[in-house]
Design a protein around this motif. Structure first.
Motif, PDB file in Angstrom:
ATOM      1  N   VAL A   1      24.445 -40.675  33.373  1.00 21.31           N
ATOM      2  CA  VAL A   1      25.766 -40.393  32.806  1.00 21.31           C
ATOM      3  C   VAL A   1      26.674 -39.760  33.861  1.00 21.31           C
ATOM      4  O   VAL A   1      26.287 -38.806  34.532  1.00 21.31           O
ATOM      5  CB  VAL A   1      25.654 -39.441  31.600  1.00 21.31           C
ATOM      6  CG1 VAL A   1      27.032 -39.184  30.987  1.00 21.31           C
ATOM      7  CG2 VAL A   1      24.699 -40.008  30.551  1.00 21.31           C
ATOM      8  N   THR A   2      27.876 -40.306  34.010  1.00 20.19           N
ATOM      9  CA  THR A   2      28.893 -39.727  34.894  1.00 20.19           C
ATOM     10  C   THR A   2      30.012 -39.163  34.032  1.00 20.19           C
ATOM     11  O   THR A   2      30.471 -39.828  33.097  1.00 20.19           O
ATOM     12  CB  THR A   2      29.462 -40.791  35.851  1.00 20.19           C
ATOM     13  OG1 THR A   2      28.390 -41.348  36.627  1.00 20.19           O
ATOM     14  CG2 THR A   2      30.481 -40.168  36.801  1.00 20.19           C
TER      15      THR A   2
ATOM     16  N   ASP B   1      34.850 -27.878  35.804  1.00 18.65           N
ATOM     17  CA  ASP B   1      35.165 -26.738  34.946  1.00 18.65           C
ATOM     18  C   ASP B   1      34.620 -26.967  33.536  1.00 18.65           C
ATOM     19  O   ASP B   1      35.334 -26.829  32.530  1.00 18.65           O
ATOM     20  CB  ASP B   1      36.692 -26.506  34.900  1.00 18.65           C
ATOM     21  CG  ASP B   1      37.051 -25.209  34.184  1.00 18.65           C
ATOM     22  OD1 ASP B   1      36.189 -24.300  34.150  1.00 18.65           O
ATOM     23  OD2 ASP B   1      38.158 -25.124  33.634  1.00 18.65           O
ATOM     24  N   LEU B   2      33.334 -27.305  33.485  1.00 19.38           N
ATOM     25  CA  LEU B   2      32.725 -27.575  32.192  1.00 19.38           C
ATOM     26  C   LEU B   2      32.455 -26.274  31.442  1.00 19.38           C
ATOM     27  O   LEU B   2      31.992 -25.290  32.025  1.00 19.38           O
ATOM     28  CB  LEU B   2      31.416 -28.348  32.377  1.00 19.38           C
ATOM     29  CG  LEU B   2      31.522 -29.769  32.937  1.00 19.38           C
ATOM     30  CD1 LEU B   2      30.161 -30.444  32.895  1.00 19.38           C
ATOM     31  CD2 LEU B   2      32.551 -30.592  32.176  1.00 19.38           C
TER      32      LEU B   2
ATOM     33  N   LEU C   1      23.954 -33.077  35.620  1.00 22.38           N
ATOM     34  CA  LEU C   1      24.792 -33.060  36.814  1.00 22.38           C
ATOM     35  C   LEU C   1      24.475 -31.819  37.627  1.00 22.38           C
ATOM     36  O   LEU C   1      23.843 -30.872  37.133  1.00 22.38           O
ATOM     37  CB  LEU C   1      26.265 -33.110  36.441  1.00 22.38           C
ATOM     38  CG  LEU C   1      26.878 -31.980  35.601  1.00 22.38           C
ATOM     39  CD1 LEU C   1      28.407 -32.074  35.682  1.00 22.38           C
ATOM     40  CD2 LEU C   1      26.481 -32.099  34.121  1.00 22.38           C
ATOM     41  N   THR C   2      24.882 -31.833  38.891  1.00 19.29           N
ATOM     42  CA  THR C   2      24.596 -30.703  39.761  1.00 19.29           C
ATOM     43  C   THR C   2      25.453 -29.503  39.373  1.00 19.29           C
ATOM     44  O   THR C   2      26.482 -29.636  38.697  1.00 19.29           O
ATOM     45  CB  THR C   2      24.870 -31.054  41.232  1.00 19.29           C
ATOM     46  OG1 THR C   2      26.280 -31.298  41.398  1.00 19.29           O
ATOM     47  CG2 THR C   2      24.088 -32.295  41.655  1.00 19.29           C
ATOM     48  N   THR C   3      25.025 -28.338  39.836  1.00 15.98           N
ATOM     49  CA  THR C   3      25.792 -27.121  39.576  1.00 15.98           C
ATOM     50  C   THR C   3      27.195 -27.233  40.170  1.00 15.98           C
ATOM     51  O   THR C   3      28.185 -26.808  39.559  1.00 15.98           O
ATOM     52  CB  THR C   3      25.068 -25.905  40.172  1.00 15.98           C
ATOM     53  OG1 THR C   3      23.746 -25.847  39.634  1.00 15.98           O
ATOM     54  CG2 THR C   3      25.792 -24.613  39.850  1.00 15.98           C
ATOM     55  N   VAL C   4      27.281 -27.822  41.355  1.00 14.81           N
ATOM     56  CA  VAL C   4      28.580 -27.990  42.016  1.00 14.81           C
ATOM     57  C   VAL C   4      29.484 -28.890  41.187  1.00 14.81           C
ATOM     58  O   VAL C   4      30.669 -28.581  40.971  1.00 14.81           O
ATOM     59  CB  VAL C   4      28.398 -28.569  43.435  1.00 14.81           C
ATOM     60  CG1 VAL C   4      29.751 -28.923  44.047  1.00 14.81           C
ATOM     61  CG2 VAL C   4      27.660 -27.575  44.320  1.00 14.81           C
TER      62      VAL C   4
ATOM     63  N   GLY D   1      15.875 -27.618  35.140  1.00 10.27           N
ATOM     64  CA  GLY D   1      15.356 -27.794  36.499  1.00 10.27           C
ATOM     65  C   GLY D   1      16.371 -27.256  37.483  1.00 10.27           C
ATOM     66  O   GLY D   1      16.861 -26.130  37.350  1.00 10.27           O
ATOM     67  N   ASP D   2      16.733 -28.072  38.481  1.00  8.18           N
ATOM     68  CA  ASP D   2      17.732 -27.647  39.463  1.00  8.18           C
ATOM     69  C   ASP D   2      19.114 -28.209  39.128  1.00  8.18           C
ATOM     70  O   ASP D   2      20.003 -28.228  39.967  1.00  8.18           O
ATOM     71  CB  ASP D   2      17.312 -28.071  40.865  1.00  8.18           C
ATOM     72  CG  ASP D   2      17.143 -29.577  41.001  1.00  8.18           C
ATOM     73  OD1 ASP D   2      17.213 -30.270  39.967  1.00  8.18           O
ATOM     74  OD2 ASP D   2      16.937 -30.055  42.131  1.00  8.18           O
ATOM     75  N   GLN D   3      19.287 -28.662  37.873  1.00  9.49           N
ATOM     76  CA  GLN D   3      20.569 -29.232  37.461  1.00  9.49           C
ATOM     77  C   GLN D   3      21.104 -28.535  36.219  1.00  9.49           C
ATOM     78  O   GLN D   3      20.455 -27.658  35.638  1.00  9.49           O
ATOM     79  CB  GLN D   3      20.416 -30.736  37.205  1.00  9.49           C
ATOM     80  CG  GLN D   3      20.065 -31.537  38.456  1.00  9.49           C
ATOM     81  CD  GLN D   3      20.117 -33.030  38.192  1.00  9.49           C
ATOM     82  OE1 GLN D   3      19.495 -33.531  37.275  1.00  9.49           O
ATOM     83  NE2 GLN D   3      20.883 -33.748  39.018  1.00  9.49           N
ATOM     84  N   ILE D   4      22.281 -28.940  35.819  1.00  9.60           N
ATOM     85  CA  ILE D   4      22.881 -28.476  34.575  1.00  9.60           C
ATOM     86  C   ILE D   4      22.852 -29.619  33.577  1.00  9.60           C
ATOM     87  O   ILE D   4      23.244 -30.740  33.906  1.00  9.60           O
ATOM     88  CB  ILE D   4      24.347 -28.028  34.797  1.00  9.60           C
ATOM     89  CG1 ILE D   4      24.423 -26.898  35.812  1.00  9.60           C
ATOM     90  CG2 ILE D   4      24.975 -27.621  33.471  1.00  9.60           C
ATOM     91  CD1 ILE D   4      23.751 -25.617  35.368  1.00  9.60           C
TER      92      ILE D   4
END
Length: 363
Positions: free
Chosen positions: A289-290, A342-343, A333-336, A316-319
Protein backbone atom coordinates in the motif's frame (compact mmCIF):
# COMPACT_ATOMS: atom_id res chain seq x y z
CA UNK A 1 11.22 -32.47 7.49
CA UNK A 2 8.97 -35.49 7.01
CA UNK A 3 10.66 -38.82 7.72
CA UNK A 4 9.49 -41.86 5.76
CA UNK A 5 10.28 -45.35 7.01
CA UNK A 6 10.66 -48.22 4.59
CA UNK A 7 8.86 -51.51 5.25
CA UNK A 8 10.67 -54.81 4.47
CA UNK A 9 8.84 -54.97 1.15
CA UNK A 10 9.90 -51.45 0.19
CA UNK A 11 6.44 -49.96 0.68
CA UNK A 12 6.49 -46.50 2.22
CA UNK A 13 5.22 -46.35 5.79
CA UNK A 14 2.80 -43.56 4.86
CA UNK A 15 1.07 -45.96 2.45
CA UNK A 16 0.57 -48.78 4.99
CA UNK A 17 -3.07 -48.86 6.20
CA UNK A 18 -3.46 -48.00 9.88
CA UNK A 19 -0.12 -46.22 10.33
CA UNK A 20 -0.16 -42.83 11.96
CA UNK A 21 -3.00 -40.82 13.49
CA UNK A 22 -6.63 -41.02 12.38
CA UNK A 23 -8.97 -39.07 14.61
CA UNK A 24 -12.23 -37.22 14.72
CA UNK A 25 -12.31 -35.41 18.02
CA UNK A 26 -15.79 -34.51 19.23
CA UNK A 27 -15.92 -32.97 22.70
CA UNK A 28 -18.98 -31.15 24.06
CA UNK A 29 -18.52 -28.81 27.01
CA UNK A 30 -21.55 -26.73 27.85
CA UNK A 31 -22.23 -24.40 24.94
CA UNK A 32 -18.85 -25.17 23.33
CA UNK A 33 -18.50 -28.08 20.93
CA UNK A 34 -15.24 -29.25 19.38
CA UNK A 35 -15.50 -31.25 16.15
CA UNK A 36 -12.09 -31.63 14.52
CA UNK A 37 -10.87 -34.28 12.08
CA UNK A 38 -7.13 -34.85 12.38
CA UNK A 39 -4.87 -37.22 10.46
CA UNK A 40 -1.09 -37.49 10.23
CA UNK A 41 1.49 -39.88 8.83
CA UNK A 42 4.41 -41.23 10.88
CA UNK A 43 7.17 -38.63 10.76
CA UNK A 44 4.77 -35.75 10.14
CA UNK A 45 4.54 -32.67 12.37
CA UNK A 46 1.08 -31.11 12.42
CA UNK A 47 0.42 -27.74 14.07
CA UNK A 48 -2.97 -26.84 15.48
CA UNK A 49 -3.26 -23.09 15.13
CA UNK A 50 -6.06 -20.81 16.23
CA UNK A 51 -7.16 -17.92 18.45
CA UNK A 52 -7.72 -18.26 22.19
CA UNK A 53 -10.82 -20.32 22.87
CA UNK A 54 -10.78 -22.00 19.47
CA UNK A 55 -10.45 -25.50 20.95
CA UNK A 56 -6.75 -26.23 20.39
CA UNK A 57 -5.99 -27.26 23.98
CA UNK A 58 -9.24 -29.25 24.19
CA UNK A 59 -8.14 -31.19 21.10
CA UNK A 60 -4.73 -31.86 22.64
CA UNK A 61 -6.28 -33.03 25.92
CA UNK A 62 -8.59 -35.34 23.96
CA UNK A 63 -5.62 -36.88 22.16
CA UNK A 64 -3.85 -37.39 25.49
CA UNK A 65 -6.96 -38.93 27.06
CA UNK A 66 -7.35 -36.13 29.59
CA UNK A 67 -10.68 -35.02 28.09
CA UNK A 68 -13.04 -37.86 27.10
CA UNK A 69 -14.57 -37.87 23.65
CA UNK A 70 -18.32 -37.42 23.40
CA UNK A 71 -18.24 -38.60 19.81
CA UNK A 72 -15.96 -39.45 16.91
CA UNK A 73 -12.97 -41.80 17.11
CA UNK A 74 -9.27 -41.91 17.91
CA UNK A 75 -6.97 -44.42 16.23
CA UNK A 76 -3.17 -44.52 16.42
CA UNK A 77 -1.26 -46.95 14.20
CA UNK A 78 -4.55 -48.80 13.70
CA UNK A 79 -5.27 -49.25 17.42
CA UNK A 80 -8.40 -47.77 18.98
CA UNK A 81 -7.50 -45.44 21.85
CA UNK A 82 -10.94 -44.05 22.68
CA UNK A 83 -11.27 -46.06 25.90
CA UNK A 84 -7.58 -46.44 26.70
CA UNK A 85 -6.65 -44.62 29.93
CA UNK A 86 -4.08 -41.80 29.57
CA UNK A 87 -1.28 -43.66 31.34
CA UNK A 88 -1.62 -46.64 28.98
CA UNK A 89 -1.46 -44.61 25.74
CA UNK A 90 1.79 -44.50 23.71
CA UNK A 91 1.66 -40.72 23.98
CA UNK A 92 4.27 -38.24 25.18
CA UNK A 93 3.29 -34.73 26.26
CA UNK A 94 5.34 -31.54 26.63
CA UNK A 95 3.22 -29.08 28.57
CA UNK A 96 3.44 -25.30 28.29
CA UNK A 97 4.99 -24.94 31.74
CA UNK A 98 6.95 -28.23 31.35
CA UNK A 99 5.73 -29.66 34.73
CA UNK A 100 9.13 -31.06 35.70
CA UNK A 101 9.28 -32.73 39.11
CA UNK A 102 11.00 -30.07 41.26
CA UNK A 103 12.55 -32.57 43.70
CA UNK A 104 14.15 -34.70 40.97
CA UNK A 105 17.30 -34.04 38.97
CA UNK A 106 17.13 -33.59 35.21
CA UNK A 107 18.37 -37.18 34.86
CA UNK A 108 15.68 -38.62 37.13
CA UNK A 109 12.98 -36.47 35.52
CA UNK A 110 13.80 -38.08 32.17
CA UNK A 111 14.18 -41.54 33.73
CA UNK A 112 10.69 -41.34 35.23
CA UNK A 113 8.95 -42.51 32.03
CA UNK A 114 11.09 -45.60 31.39
CA UNK A 115 10.74 -46.53 35.09
CA UNK A 116 6.96 -46.39 34.74
CA UNK A 117 7.27 -48.72 31.75
CA UNK A 118 9.08 -51.33 33.83
CA UNK A 119 12.76 -50.50 33.27
CA UNK A 120 15.11 -50.99 36.20
CA UNK A 121 16.53 -47.88 37.84
CA UNK A 122 19.90 -48.45 36.16
CA UNK A 123 18.30 -49.04 32.74
CA UNK A 124 16.07 -45.99 33.05
CA UNK A 125 18.98 -43.77 34.09
CA UNK A 126 21.11 -45.05 31.22
CA UNK A 127 18.34 -44.22 28.75
CA UNK A 128 17.83 -40.82 30.38
CA UNK A 129 21.54 -40.02 30.14
CA UNK A 130 21.46 -40.85 26.44
CA UNK A 131 18.49 -38.53 25.86
CA UNK A 132 20.07 -35.69 27.82
CA UNK A 133 23.23 -36.08 25.74
CA UNK A 134 21.14 -35.83 22.56
CA UNK A 135 19.68 -32.60 23.91
CA UNK A 136 23.11 -31.21 24.71
CA UNK A 137 22.42 -31.39 28.45
CA UNK A 138 24.83 -34.08 29.62
CA UNK A 139 26.55 -31.57 31.90
CA UNK A 140 23.24 -30.71 33.59
CA UNK A 141 22.10 -34.24 34.44
CA UNK A 142 22.38 -33.64 38.19
CA UNK A 143 20.69 -30.23 38.19
CA UNK A 144 17.26 -29.69 39.74
CA UNK A 145 14.70 -27.81 37.61
CA UNK A 146 15.15 -24.57 39.58
CA UNK A 147 18.80 -24.52 38.46
CA UNK A 148 17.92 -24.81 34.77
CA UNK A 149 17.28 -21.97 32.34
CA UNK A 150 13.98 -21.84 30.45
CA UNK A 151 15.55 -23.33 27.34
CA UNK A 152 17.23 -26.11 29.32
CA UNK A 153 13.98 -26.95 31.15
CA UNK A 154 12.18 -27.13 27.81
CA UNK A 155 14.74 -29.62 26.48
CA UNK A 156 14.51 -31.74 29.65
CA UNK A 157 10.72 -31.84 29.25
CA UNK A 158 11.11 -32.88 25.61
CA UNK A 159 13.65 -35.57 26.57
CA UNK A 160 11.26 -36.86 29.25
CA UNK A 161 8.45 -37.13 26.69
CA UNK A 162 10.65 -38.84 24.09
CA UNK A 163 12.25 -41.29 26.55
CA UNK A 164 9.06 -43.37 26.58
CA UNK A 165 9.38 -43.76 22.79
CA UNK A 166 5.83 -42.53 22.12
CA UNK A 167 3.96 -43.07 18.89
CA UNK A 168 2.30 -39.67 19.34
CA UNK A 169 4.10 -36.61 20.70
CA UNK A 170 1.95 -33.70 21.88
CA UNK A 171 3.46 -30.25 22.41
CA UNK A 172 1.33 -27.58 24.11
CA UNK A 173 2.78 -24.11 23.37
CA UNK A 174 6.28 -25.51 23.98
CA UNK A 175 8.06 -22.16 23.44
CA UNK A 176 5.57 -19.81 25.09
CA UNK A 177 7.48 -19.55 28.39
CA UNK A 178 10.76 -18.50 26.77
CA UNK A 179 12.11 -15.01 26.23
CA UNK A 180 12.62 -13.82 22.65
CA UNK A 181 16.34 -14.61 22.44
CA UNK A 182 16.04 -18.07 23.99
CA UNK A 183 12.98 -18.81 21.88
CA UNK A 184 14.95 -18.30 18.67
CA UNK A 185 17.65 -20.77 19.72
CA UNK A 186 15.30 -23.38 21.18
CA UNK A 187 12.98 -23.19 18.15
CA UNK A 188 15.90 -24.20 15.91
CA UNK A 189 16.83 -27.06 18.26
CA UNK A 190 13.23 -28.24 18.49
CA UNK A 191 12.93 -28.24 14.71
CA UNK A 192 15.95 -30.55 14.50
CA UNK A 193 14.59 -32.95 17.13
CA UNK A 194 11.15 -33.08 15.50
CA UNK A 195 12.75 -33.76 12.11
CA UNK A 196 14.36 -36.85 13.65
CA UNK A 197 11.14 -38.04 15.32
CA UNK A 198 9.72 -41.05 13.45
CA UNK A 199 6.18 -41.06 14.84
CA UNK A 200 3.42 -38.41 14.77
CA UNK A 201 3.89 -35.03 16.43
CA UNK A 202 1.05 -32.57 17.09
CA UNK A 203 1.96 -29.04 18.10
CA UNK A 204 -0.52 -26.56 19.59
CA UNK A 205 0.42 -22.91 19.23
CA UNK A 206 -0.98 -19.44 18.63
CA UNK A 207 2.35 -18.23 17.26
CA UNK A 208 2.39 -18.33 13.44
CA UNK A 209 6.20 -18.32 13.29
CA UNK A 210 6.44 -21.39 15.54
CA UNK A 211 3.87 -23.13 13.36
CA UNK A 212 5.50 -22.14 10.05
CA UNK A 213 8.99 -23.18 11.18
CA UNK A 214 8.18 -26.40 13.03
CA UNK A 215 5.26 -27.97 11.17
CA UNK A 216 4.88 -29.83 7.89
CA UNK A 217 1.15 -29.07 7.86
CA UNK A 218 -1.09 -26.55 9.57
CA UNK A 219 -4.63 -27.18 10.79
CA UNK A 220 -6.35 -23.90 11.65
CA UNK A 221 -9.18 -24.15 14.18
CA UNK A 222 -11.77 -21.47 14.94
CA UNK A 223 -14.85 -21.91 17.15
CA UNK A 224 -14.17 -25.64 17.49
CA UNK A 225 -14.04 -26.30 13.73
CA UNK A 226 -11.29 -26.67 11.14
CA UNK A 227 -11.45 -23.63 8.85
CA UNK A 228 -8.35 -24.34 6.75
CA UNK A 229 -5.51 -26.84 6.54
CA UNK A 230 -2.52 -27.39 4.32
CA UNK A 231 1.18 -26.71 3.91
CA UNK A 232 2.38 -23.54 5.68
CA UNK A 233 3.31 -21.84 2.41
CA UNK A 234 -0.11 -22.55 0.88
CA UNK A 235 -1.99 -21.20 3.88
CA UNK A 236 0.22 -18.10 4.02
CA UNK A 237 -0.44 -17.47 0.33
CA UNK A 238 -4.16 -18.23 0.34
CA UNK A 239 -5.72 -17.44 3.75
CA UNK A 240 -9.46 -18.07 3.99
CA UNK A 241 -10.43 -16.22 7.19
CA UNK A 242 -9.64 -12.84 8.70
CA UNK A 243 -7.82 -14.53 11.59
CA UNK A 244 -5.43 -16.34 9.24
CA UNK A 245 -4.92 -13.22 7.12
CA UNK A 246 -3.94 -11.24 10.22
CA UNK A 247 -1.57 -14.01 11.29
CA UNK A 248 0.32 -13.99 8.01
CA UNK A 249 0.12 -10.22 7.65
CA UNK A 250 -2.27 -9.74 4.71
CA UNK A 251 -5.24 -7.55 3.91
CA UNK A 252 -7.95 -10.05 2.94
CA UNK A 253 -11.36 -9.45 1.31
CA UNK A 254 -14.11 -11.61 -0.13
CA UNK A 255 -16.23 -10.76 -3.11
CA UNK A 256 -17.40 -11.71 -6.59
CA UNK A 257 -14.77 -12.02 -9.30
CA UNK A 258 -15.56 -10.60 -12.73
CA UNK A 259 -12.53 -11.09 -14.94
CA UNK A 260 -9.66 -9.02 -13.56
CA UNK A 261 -11.80 -7.38 -10.87
CA UNK A 262 -13.15 -8.63 -7.55
CA UNK A 263 -16.20 -6.67 -6.43
CA UNK A 264 -16.16 -6.81 -2.65
CA UNK A 265 -19.17 -7.78 -0.56
CA UNK A 266 -18.91 -4.53 1.37
CA UNK A 267 -16.84 -1.98 -0.49
CA UNK A 268 -15.34 -1.17 -3.87
CA UNK A 269 -13.88 -3.44 -6.55
CA UNK A 270 -10.21 -4.48 -6.46
CA UNK A 271 -8.27 -4.86 -9.71
CA UNK A 272 -6.09 -7.96 -9.98
CA UNK A 273 -3.85 -9.63 -12.53
CA UNK A 274 -5.61 -12.99 -12.12
CA UNK A 275 -8.71 -13.61 -14.21
CA UNK A 276 -11.49 -15.32 -12.27
CA UNK A 277 -15.24 -15.71 -12.22
CA UNK A 278 -17.43 -16.31 -9.19
CA UNK A 279 -16.85 -16.11 -5.43
CA UNK A 280 -13.25 -15.15 -4.71
CA UNK A 281 -10.80 -13.87 -2.13
CA UNK A 282 -8.36 -11.09 -2.88
CA UNK A 283 -5.35 -10.33 -0.69
CA UNK A 284 -2.33 -8.04 -0.58
CA UNK A 285 0.32 -7.23 2.06
CA UNK A 286 0.31 -3.94 3.98
CA UNK A 287 3.72 -3.21 2.42
CA UNK A 288 2.04 -3.04 -1.02
CA UNK A 289 0.00 0.00 0.00
CA UNK A 290 1.26 3.48 -0.95
CA UNK A 291 -0.23 6.49 0.86
CA UNK A 292 -0.68 10.10 -0.30
CA UNK A 293 -2.14 13.09 1.57
CA UNK A 294 -3.62 14.44 -1.69
CA UNK A 295 -5.15 12.51 -4.55
CA UNK A 296 -2.18 11.65 -6.80
CA UNK A 297 -2.38 13.84 -9.91
CA UNK A 298 -2.71 11.90 -13.15
CA UNK A 299 -2.62 8.60 -11.29
CA UNK A 300 -3.40 5.61 -13.49
CA UNK A 301 -3.65 3.29 -10.50
CA UNK A 302 -6.69 1.07 -10.84
CA UNK A 303 -6.80 0.56 -7.07
CA UNK A 304 -7.21 4.01 -5.51
CA UNK A 305 -9.27 4.62 -2.37
CA UNK A 306 -9.98 7.59 -0.13
CA UNK A 307 -9.35 6.64 3.48
CA UNK A 308 -8.90 8.00 6.98
CA UNK A 309 -6.22 7.04 9.50
CA UNK A 310 -7.93 5.22 12.39
CA UNK A 311 -4.73 4.39 14.27
CA UNK A 312 -0.95 4.10 14.12
CA UNK A 313 1.33 1.62 15.84
CA UNK A 314 4.91 0.43 15.65
CA UNK A 315 5.18 -2.81 13.69
CA UNK A 316 8.74 -4.14 13.68
CA UNK A 317 10.92 -1.38 12.26
CA UNK A 318 7.96 0.25 10.48
CA UNK A 319 4.76 2.10 11.24
CA UNK A 320 1.48 0.35 10.57
CA UNK A 321 -1.48 2.57 9.72
CA UNK A 322 -4.97 1.19 10.20
CA UNK A 323 -7.27 2.86 7.67
CA UNK A 324 -11.02 3.15 7.32
CA UNK A 325 -13.09 4.76 4.56
CA UNK A 326 -13.81 3.44 1.09
CA UNK A 327 -11.79 0.34 2.03
CA UNK A 328 -10.62 -0.73 5.48
CA UNK A 329 -7.00 -1.84 5.25
CA UNK A 330 -3.58 -1.85 6.92
CA UNK A 331 -0.60 -0.06 5.38
CA UNK A 332 3.07 -0.33 6.38
CA UNK A 333 5.47 2.56 5.86
CA UNK A 334 8.76 3.80 7.25
CA UNK A 335 8.95 6.18 10.18
CA UNK A 336 10.33 8.85 7.84
CA UNK A 337 7.45 8.44 5.40
CA UNK A 338 4.89 8.60 8.22
CA UNK A 339 6.48 11.85 9.45
CA UNK A 340 6.63 13.39 5.96
CA UNK A 341 2.94 12.58 5.43
CA UNK A 342 2.13 14.00 8.88
CA UNK A 343 0.03 10.96 9.64
CA UNK A 344 -2.17 11.05 12.73
CA UNK A 345 -5.54 9.60 13.70
CA UNK A 346 -8.21 11.35 11.69
CA UNK A 347 -5.89 12.37 8.83
CA UNK A 348 -7.35 11.87 5.36
CA UNK A 349 -5.19 9.93 2.90
CA UNK A 350 -5.37 8.30 -0.50
CA UNK A 351 -4.28 4.66 -0.69
CA UNK A 352 -3.12 2.90 -3.84
CA UNK A 353 -2.17 -0.71 -4.55
CA UNK A 354 -0.85 -1.98 -7.87
CA UNK A 355 -2.87 -4.78 -9.42
CA UNK A 356 0.36 -6.78 -9.76
CA UNK A 357 0.72 -6.80 -5.95
CA UNK A 358 -2.71 -8.30 -5.31
CA UNK A 359 -3.49 -11.99 -5.33
CA UNK A 360 -6.97 -13.34 -6.15
CA UNK A 361 -8.12 -16.95 -5.73
CA UNK A 362 -11.43 -18.88 -5.61
CA UNK A 363 -13.39 -18.69 -2.36
Amino acid sequence: MTHIDETPTGVRAEDVPGDGLDARLVVARGAFRLDVALTARPGEVVALLGPNGAGKTTALRALAGLSPLTGGHLRLDGAELDRTPPEARPVGVVFQDYLLFPHLSALDNVAFGPRCQGATKAEARAQAAEWLARMGLADHAGAKPRRLSGGQAQRVALARALATRPRLLLLDEPLAALDARTRLEVRAQLRRHLAEFEAVAVLVTHDPLDAMVLADRLVVVEHGRVVQEGAPADIARRPRTDYIAQLVGLNLYRGQAEGHRVRLEAGPAVATTEELSGPAFVAFPPSAVTLYRDRPAGSSARNLWRCEVAGLETHGDQIRADLTGELALAADLTTVAAAELDLHPGAEVWATVKATQTHAYPA
